[in-house]
Design a protein around this motif. Structure first.
Motif, short mmCIF file in Angstrom:
data_model
loop_
_atom_site.label_atom_id
_atom_site.label_comp_id
_atom_site.label_asym_id
_atom_site.label_seq_id
_atom_site.Cartn_x
_atom_site.Cartn_y
_atom_site.Cartn_z
N LEU A 151 -7.73 5.84 4.84
CA LEU A 151 -6.48 5.30 5.39
C LEU A 151 -5.36 5.54 4.38
O LEU A 151 -5.03 4.68 3.57
CB LEU A 151 -6.63 3.82 5.71
CG LEU A 151 -5.47 3.13 6.39
CD1 LEU A 151 -5.25 3.71 7.78
CD2 LEU A 151 -5.71 1.65 6.48
N PHE A 152 -4.77 6.72 4.41
CA PHE A 152 -3.62 7.08 3.57
C PHE A 152 -3.91 6.98 2.08
O PHE A 152 -3.00 6.80 1.28
CB PHE A 152 -2.40 6.22 3.91
CG PHE A 152 -2.03 6.22 5.36
CD1 PHE A 152 -1.62 7.38 6.00
CD2 PHE A 152 -2.13 5.06 6.10
CE1 PHE A 152 -1.30 7.37 7.34
CE2 PHE A 152 -1.80 5.04 7.45
CZ PHE A 152 -1.39 6.21 8.07
N GLY A 153 -5.16 7.02 1.69
CA GLY A 153 -5.51 6.97 0.28
C GLY A 153 -5.33 5.61 -0.37
O GLY A 153 -5.32 5.51 -1.59
N LEU A 154 -5.18 4.56 0.43
CA LEU A 154 -4.98 3.22 -0.13
C LEU A 154 -6.19 2.78 -0.95
O LEU A 154 -6.04 2.04 -1.93
CB LEU A 154 -4.71 2.20 0.97
CG LEU A 154 -3.38 2.36 1.71
CD1 LEU A 154 -3.28 1.34 2.83
CD2 LEU A 154 -2.22 2.21 0.75
#
Length: 112
Positions: free
Chosen positions: A70-73
């Motif tokens: 998820l977006f590199g979170l």
């Protein structure tokens, strides 16, 4: 019961074994806590705080893995967890040497 601030400091710093060897940051403090909690004043409180912190770090790391997609979170979360797992044991080792109680923020209460 005797007061041994040096053993309390060593118990906190043993958490850094995970950063060095990849394991041991939970096992060594757990062994020290289990064997010394009735002999060393303050070991029970310090040991419980360390065990709770180490188990929380493991849980947070596992939960951050799906967040990588998820977006590199998850990567940012893992970096934060890594920094906290280095900084907080050192801070609490200093507190233990001064006779203060440890404080590990964001630590889940598994052992009470």
């Amino acid at each position: 019961m005797r007061r041994d601030n040096q053993l309390l400091v060593v118990t906190h710093l043993c958490q850094l074994l995970t950063c060095i060897t990849g394991f041991g940051g939970l096992i060594v403090p757990l062994i020290l806590w289990a064997t010394q909690k009735d002999r060393v004043e303050g070991m029970d409180a310090h040991g419980k705080a360390i065990i709770n912190f180490q188990l929380s770090i493991i849980i947070y790391s596992i939960l951050s893995i799906p967040l990588i997609l998820l977006f590199g979170l998850g990567i940012l979360l893992l970096i934060g967890i890594g920094l906290l797992s280095i900084i907080l044991p050192i801070i609490n080792a200093i507190k233990a040497s001064n006779g203060e109680l440890p404080s590990y923020p964001l630590s889940l209460n598994f052992v009470s």
